[in-house]
Write a protein that holds these residues in place. Structure first.
Motif, short mmCIF file in Angstrom:
data_model
loop_
_atom_site.label_atom_id
_atom_site.label_comp_id
_atom_site.label_asym_id
_atom_site.label_seq_id
_atom_site.Cartn_x
_atom_site.Cartn_y
_atom_site.Cartn_z
N PHE A 181 0.83 -1.20 0.00
CA PHE A 181 0.00 0.00 0.00
C PHE A 181 0.86 1.24 0.00
CE2 PHE A 181 -3.30 2.89 1.10
CZ PHE A 181 -2.85 3.67 2.15
N VAL A 182 0.40 2.26 -0.75
CA VAL A 182 1.09 3.55 -0.77
C VAL A 182 0.20 4.66 -0.19
CG1 VAL A 182 2.13 5.32 -2.24
CG2 VAL A 182 2.50 2.89 -2.75
N ALA A 183 -1.00 4.81 -0.77
CA ALA A 183 -1.87 5.91 -0.35
C ALA A 183 -3.29 5.62 -0.78
CB ALA A 183 -1.40 7.22 -0.94
N THR A 184 -4.24 6.23 -0.07
CA THR A 184 -5.64 6.10 -0.44
C THR A 184 -6.35 7.41 -0.18
OG1 THR A 184 -7.65 4.77 -0.19
CG2 THR A 184 -6.39 5.22 1.81
N ILE A 185 -7.44 7.63 -0.91
CA ILE A 185 -8.23 8.85 -0.75
C ILE A 185 -9.70 8.47 -0.84
CG2 ILE A 185 -8.15 9.40 -3.23
CD1 ILE A 185 -7.86 12.38 -2.37
N ASN A 186 -10.52 9.11 -0.03
CA ASN A 186 -11.94 8.77 -0.04
C ASN A 186 -12.64 9.37 -1.25
OD1 ASN A 186 -12.05 11.45 0.78
ND2 ASN A 186 -13.68 11.08 2.26
N TRP A 187 -13.93 9.10 -1.37
CA TRP A 187 -14.65 9.46 -2.59
C TRP A 187 -14.68 10.96 -2.84
CZ3 TRP A 187 -18.93 12.62 -2.67
CH2 TRP A 187 -19.48 12.94 -1.41
N SER A 188 -14.71 11.74 -1.78
CA SER A 188 -14.83 13.19 -1.96
C SER A 188 -13.48 13.89 -1.99
CB SER A 188 -15.67 13.77 -0.82
OG SER A 188 -14.97 13.65 0.42
N GLY A 189 -12.44 13.19 -1.60
CA GLY A 189 -11.13 13.82 -1.51
C GLY A 189 -10.87 14.50 -0.19
N SER A 190 -11.79 14.36 0.76
CA SER A 190 -11.67 15.05 2.04
C SER A 190 -10.77 14.31 3.01
CB SER A 190 -13.04 15.25 2.67
OG SER A 190 -13.64 13.99 2.95
N SER A 191 -10.46 13.06 2.72
CA SER A 191 -9.67 12.26 3.65
C SER A 191 -8.67 11.40 2.87
CB SER A 191 -10.59 11.36 4.48
OG SER A 191 -9.84 10.52 5.33
N SER A 192 -7.44 11.36 3.35
CA SER A 192 -6.42 10.53 2.71
C SER A 192 -5.56 9.88 3.79
CB SER A 192 -5.56 11.36 1.77
OG SER A 192 -4.96 12.44 2.44
N TYR A 193 -4.87 8.85 3.38
CA TYR A 193 -4.06 8.07 4.32
C TYR A 193 -2.86 7.53 3.57
CZ TYR A 193 -2.82 4.42 7.67
OH TYR A 193 -2.14 3.62 8.56
N TYR A 194 -1.70 7.52 4.26
CA TYR A 194 -0.47 7.16 3.59
C TYR A 194 0.30 6.08 4.36
CZ TYR A 194 -1.28 11.54 1.13
OH TYR A 194 -1.83 12.55 0.38
N ALA A 195 1.07 5.32 3.62
CA ALA A 195 2.03 4.42 4.25
C ALA A 195 3.10 5.26 4.92
CB ALA A 195 2.66 3.50 3.21
N ASP A 196 3.64 4.78 6.02
CA ASP A 196 4.66 5.52 6.75
C ASP A 196 5.86 5.82 5.87
OD1 ASP A 196 4.17 3.87 9.98
OD2 ASP A 196 3.15 5.57 9.04
N SER A 197 6.16 4.93 4.95
CA SER A 197 7.35 5.08 4.11
C SER A 197 7.27 6.25 3.14
CB SER A 197 7.60 3.79 3.33
OG SER A 197 6.49 3.47 2.52
N VAL A 198 6.06 6.75 2.87
CA VAL A 198 5.91 7.84 1.91
C VAL A 198 5.30 9.09 2.54
CG1 VAL A 198 5.64 6.15 0.06
CG2 VAL A 198 3.60 7.21 1.08
N LYS A 199 4.90 9.00 3.78
CA LYS A 199 4.23 10.12 4.44
C LYS A 199 5.13 11.35 4.45
CE LYS A 199 1.77 8.58 7.70
NZ LYS A 199 1.33 8.00 8.99
N GLY A 200 4.56 12.48 4.05
CA GLY A 200 5.33 13.72 4.00
C GLY A 200 6.03 13.93 2.68
N ARG A 201 6.10 12.90 1.84
CA ARG A 201 6.76 13.02 0.53
C ARG A 201 5.77 12.87 -0.62
NH1 ARG A 201 10.33 9.34 -1.06
NH2 ARG A 201 9.43 7.63 0.17
N PHE A 202 4.77 12.02 -0.45
CA PHE A 202 3.79 11.76 -1.50
C PHE A 202 2.46 12.40 -1.14
CE2 PHE A 202 5.58 7.46 -3.26
CZ PHE A 202 6.83 8.04 -3.38
N THR A 203 1.71 12.81 -2.16
CA THR A 203 0.38 13.37 -1.96
C THR A 203 -0.58 12.76 -2.98
OG1 THR A 203 1.30 15.47 -1.18
CG2 THR A 203 -1.01 15.46 -1.86
#
Length: 122
Positions: free
Chosen positions: A47-69
């Motif tokens: 897993f790298v990242a996910t975003i909900n249907w509206s774009g209001s919420s996202s979640y990242y793997a620790d390995s990419v947090k702060g670098r990927f959007t």
């Protein structure tokens, strides 16, 4: 027919940036969470990242947090992954996915793209 088509990845130097896009068709885009996963040679898909249907919420793997959007444009049925400060360990085939459940696990996704290669040189 549902299609998820990732943009071409590429070769980038460590510390550089790259933006991936994933254009979808044949599905009610707004009804799906979107995710990005990756698979490096000899390793399991992760897993790298996910975003909900509206774009209001996202979640990242620790390995990419702060670098990927991760972001999405529901008017264009497209999800994006902006990757900054790339590291050699980010080298992998990157896959986008659409899922009713979403989340950080593959079973939460119903549809997958074909993948695009990202290579980061040191």
């Amino acid at each position: 027919q549902v299609q998820l088509v990732e943009s071409r990845g590429g070769l980038v130097q460590a510390g550089g940036s790259l933006r991936l896009s994933c254009a979808t068709s044949g599905l009610a885009f707004r009804a799906y969470a979107m995710g990005w996963f990756r698979q490096a040679p000899g390793k399991e898909r992760e897993f790298v990242a996910t975003i909900n249907w509206s774009g209001s919420s996202s979640y990242y793997a620790d390995s990419v947090k702060g670098r990927f959007t991760i972001s999405r444009d529901n008017a264009k049925n497209t999800v994006y992954l902006q990757m900054n400060s790339l590291k050699p360990e980010d080298t992998a085939v990157y896959y986008c996915a659409a899922g009713v459940r979403g989340g950080s696990y593959s079973p939460g996704y119903n549809y997958w793209g074909q993948g695009t290669q990202v290579t980061v040189s040191s």
